[in-house]
Design a protein around this motif. Structure first.
Motif, PDB file in Angstrom:
ATOM      1  N   THR A  98      -5.446 -26.646  40.512  1.00  0.00           N
ATOM      2  CA  THR A  98      -4.203 -25.896  40.713  1.00  0.00           C
ATOM      3  C   THR A  98      -4.274 -24.612  39.888  1.00  0.00           C
ATOM      4  N   ASP A 102      -0.523 -20.705  42.020  1.00  0.00           N
ATOM      5  CA  ASP A 102       0.074 -21.731  42.876  1.00  0.00           C
ATOM      6  C   ASP A 102       1.446 -22.196  42.389  1.00  0.00           C
ATOM      7  N   ILE A 103       1.737 -21.950  41.123  1.00  0.00           N
ATOM      8  CA  ILE A 103       3.020 -22.366  40.551  1.00  0.00           C
ATOM      9  C   ILE A 103       4.075 -21.348  40.963  1.00  0.00           C
ATOM     10  N   ALA A 109       9.377 -23.614  39.055  1.00  0.00           N
ATOM     11  CA  ALA A 109       8.120 -23.790  38.325  1.00  0.00           C
ATOM     12  C   ALA A 109       8.128 -25.080  37.509  1.00  0.00           C
ATOM     13  N   SER A 112       7.119 -27.992  39.495  1.00  0.00           N
ATOM     14  CA  SER A 112       5.778 -27.864  40.058  1.00  0.00           C
ATOM     15  C   SER A 112       4.677 -28.041  39.023  1.00  0.00           C
ATOM     16  N   LEU A 113       5.034 -28.028  37.757  1.00  0.00           N
ATOM     17  CA  LEU A 113       4.022 -28.185  36.717  1.00  0.00           C
ATOM     18  C   LEU A 113       3.488 -29.608  36.704  1.00  0.00           C
TER      19      LEU A 113
END
Length: 197
Positions: A98, A102-103, A109, A112-113
């Motif tokens: 990743t 992409d974040i 965010a 998505s981490l």
């Protein structure tokens, strides 16, 4: 009729006349009116009455928190705008491939981490809170985290310049706290922050 018109003119003129000033007495209600940050147009503003009792220790604690949150908000606004502009670190954020690009930006965010990234993030914040962002040596003023280590020429300024720079930091921190809130609201409303080219 002429009397009614004259009375309304006088009444409207009185509304703009200077008010009689009453001499201030030294009470707990105005104990902090001369403190840093009590600036026009509001002066000392404490609508919730948090320091209405005039407690200096409580005021210093709240000022410390205000400065700290202002500094964090300033970093947050800059970070938000930088990532929203598409500027990202190169490389991968985790071992699965990743990338930082992409974040997504903003509040999305956080979800998505990767899990390990969140642990690292909160561990780093905890480290800063416990060991770095505190006054160890009893600095010159509330929020002075130099701790005899970093100066950057601060001690070369005269007292008026120091007071002016502290007031600037306090005001910019206040603006940044409102700014990061506005950025989050805009994101939730779906309003683009940076116009597309």
């Amino acid at each position: 009729m002429k009397l009614a018109v004259l009375a309304s003119l006088v009444a409207s003129a009185v509304a703009f006349a200077p008010a009689n000033t009453v001499s201030k007495t030294s009470t707990s209600l105005n104990a902090f009116e001369d403190e840093l940050g009590a600036q026009p147009p509001l002066g000392f503003y404490d609508p919730l009455g948090l320091v209405a009792d005039g407690d200096q220790a409580k005021f210093d604690r709240l000022r410390y928190v205000e400065i700290k949150h202002g500094r964090i908000a300033m970093l947050g606004v800059v970070g938000y705008l930088v990532t929203e502009a598409g500027i990202r670190l190169p490389g991968n954020i985790d071992m699965s491939g990743t990338t930082f690009a992409d974040i997504p930006t903003g509040l999305k965010a956080v979800s998505s981490l990767p899990g390990g990234g969140l642990v690292q993030l909160f561990a780093f914040i905890g480290f800063l809170e416990i060991f770095v962002m505190k006054d160890i040596t009893g600095g010159d003023f509330v929020g002075d985290f130099r701790n005899g280590f970093i100066d950057y020429g601060w001690d070369k300024f005269d007292e008026d310049t120091k007071l002016e720079k502290r007031a600037i930091e306090l005001n910019q921190g206040r603006a940044a706290m409102m700014g990061i809130l506005a950025l989050m609201v805009h994101e939730k409303l779906g309003v683009s922050l940076i116009p597309s080219v």
